[in-house]
Design a protein around this motif. Structure first.
Motif, short mmCIF file in Angstrom:
data_model
loop_
_atom_site.label_atom_id
_atom_site.label_comp_id
_atom_site.label_asym_id
_atom_site.label_seq_id
_atom_site.Cartn_x
_atom_site.Cartn_y
_atom_site.Cartn_z
N GLY A 67 0.08 -3.65 3.16
CA GLY A 67 0.08 -3.97 1.73
C GLY A 67 0.60 -5.37 1.40
N VAL A 68 0.88 -6.19 2.42
CA VAL A 68 1.46 -7.51 2.11
C VAL A 68 0.43 -8.65 2.19
CG1 VAL A 68 3.76 -6.78 2.87
CG2 VAL A 68 2.29 -8.06 4.45
N ILE A 69 -0.82 -8.31 2.58
CA ILE A 69 -1.82 -9.38 2.73
C ILE A 69 -2.73 -9.44 1.51
CG2 ILE A 69 -3.75 -10.24 4.12
CD1 ILE A 69 -2.53 -8.91 6.55
N ARG A 70 -2.61 -10.52 0.73
CA ARG A 70 -3.55 -10.75 -0.37
C ARG A 70 -4.77 -11.47 0.22
NH1 ARG A 70 0.54 -13.57 -2.39
NH2 ARG A 70 -0.84 -15.38 -2.37
N PRO A 71 -5.95 -11.21 -0.31
CA PRO A 71 -7.15 -11.82 0.29
C PRO A 71 -7.16 -13.35 0.28
CG PRO A 71 -7.76 -10.00 -1.14
CD PRO A 71 -6.29 -10.23 -1.36
N ASP A 72 -6.33 -14.00 -0.56
CA ASP A 72 -6.33 -15.47 -0.58
C ASP A 72 -5.06 -16.04 0.07
OD1 ASP A 72 -4.52 -14.60 -2.45
OD2 ASP A 72 -5.02 -16.12 -3.95
N ALA A 73 -4.36 -15.21 0.84
CA ALA A 73 -3.08 -15.64 1.43
C ALA A 73 -3.28 -16.73 2.48
CB ALA A 73 -2.39 -14.43 2.07
N ARG A 74 -2.19 -17.49 2.73
CA ARG A 74 -2.17 -18.41 3.88
C ARG A 74 -1.42 -17.70 5.01
NH1 ARG A 74 0.67 -24.13 5.12
NH2 ARG A 74 -0.80 -24.80 6.73
N ILE A 75 -2.11 -17.57 6.14
CA ILE A 75 -1.58 -16.79 7.26
C ILE A 75 -1.51 -17.64 8.52
CG2 ILE A 75 -2.20 -14.90 8.84
CD1 ILE A 75 -3.06 -13.24 6.70
N ILE A 76 -0.47 -17.43 9.32
CA ILE A 76 -0.47 -18.03 10.67
C ILE A 76 -0.29 -16.91 11.69
CG2 ILE A 76 2.03 -18.62 10.59
CD1 ILE A 76 1.21 -21.16 12.30
N ASP A 77 -1.12 -16.96 12.74
CA ASP A 77 -1.05 -15.96 13.81
C ASP A 77 -0.46 -16.65 15.04
OD1 ASP A 77 -1.37 -13.58 15.19
OD2 ASP A 77 -3.47 -14.00 15.72
N ILE A 78 0.75 -16.25 15.40
CA ILE A 78 1.47 -16.88 16.51
C ILE A 78 1.06 -16.22 17.83
CG2 ILE A 78 3.79 -17.34 17.46
CD1 ILE A 78 3.32 -18.66 14.72
N GLY A 79 0.69 -17.01 18.83
CA GLY A 79 0.25 -16.45 20.11
C GLY A 79 -1.01 -15.62 19.93
N THR A 80 -1.98 -16.25 19.28
CA THR A 80 -3.20 -15.53 18.86
C THR A 80 -4.09 -15.11 20.04
OG1 THR A 80 -5.01 -15.64 17.27
CG2 THR A 80 -4.59 -17.65 18.53
#
Ligand code: SAM
Length: 240
Positions: A67-80
């Motif tokens: 429930g914390v991801i809005r569709p326009d969020a800025r996300i970083i995936d560490i060790g993707t």
């Protein structure tokens, strides 16, 4: 192939995600490239269609259930690595602004080819270490959501990930069922980095694919300037 597509569609719906035909086409093309590239570089131990859908795609999409991801969020995936969970989330929600970071260049090369083949925009690939980038302007405390799957213990992840989260943002650490002991050990590091335990989401992957936990850390205060420590130190000398 039709049943793989329908299966992915149904399981995504259970996570609250409605995938259109273009998203499913992209997931299928991503799967095919993963299988093909995996013959030359080590990207995954899972090489069958259903395994990739369940243990990579659906597992990644479980993040949305927090429930914390809005569709326009800025996300970083560490060790993707090969793009999990960050690239799978981007395919499901094309309006996300996603940074995919890994310290191994050949994995970024794979991701670059996938992103071009799938015509995805607003994806930044970063070849580097979390400890270095978390100190840079434009990255430090600049993300709504930080994700990490199979990268390090929770204790170390707190130091890698929380510095990237903006105040009010969240870190999602994807774990297996034995997370309780890790949570106890990570308590001090989470608080020191400006975090607070928000939630632990429990989920079961379909077809006995595994018991999963997603630890949600809330960013509640600024990370002190001394953290993260320099590359290699968080894992060698964890905060205990
Ligand atoms: N997240 C992917 C997944 O679940 O399929 C990949 C997991 S793989 C086991 C761990 C990845 O984390 C590796 O690709 C490794 O290069 C990367 N990694 C480990 N420590 C890192 C760090 N400090 N900064 C950036 N990447 C890191």
């Amino acid at each position: 192939m039709e049943n793989v597509r329908a299966f992915l569609n149904n399981e995504a719906l259970k996570c609250g995600i409605s995938l259109d035909d273009e998203a499913i086409d992209r997931f299928m093309a991503y799967k095919d490239m993963l299988i093909e590239w995996n013959e030359h570089i080590n990207l995954t131990s899972i090489t069958d269609d259903m395994g990739i859908v369940i243990k990579h795609f659906i597992d990644s999409l479980l993040c949305y259930s927090t429930g914390v991801i809005r569709p326009d969020a800025r996300i970083i995936d560490i060790g993707t690595g090969a793009g999990f969970p960050g690239l799978a989330l981007k395919i499901a929600f094309p309006s996300l602004k996603v940074c995919l970071m890994d310290s191994v260049q050949k994995k970024l090369n794979f991701l670059d080819n996938v992103i071009k083949a799938l015509s995805l925009e607003d994806v930044e690939l970063i070849w580097g270490r979390a400890e270095d980038y978390a100190c840079k302007k434009g990255y430090r405390e600049a993300f709504d959501v930080v994700t990490a799957r199979a990268v390090a213990s929770l204790l170390v992840l707190a130091e890698y990930c929380l510095p990237f989260a903006k105040l009010g943002g969240h870190v999602l650490c994807m774990k297996g069922p034995d997370v309780d002991g890790e949570l106890v050990k990570a308590d001090k590091a989470i608080k020191l980095m400006g975090g607070r335990l928000g939630d632990v989401l429990r989920a079961e992957l379909p077809m006995s694919g595994g018991d999963r936990r997603i630890v949600v850390l809330d960013k509640v205060t600024r990370t002190p300037a001394a953290y993260p420590r320099r590359a290699g130190i968080p894992s060698k000398k964890p905060i205990i």
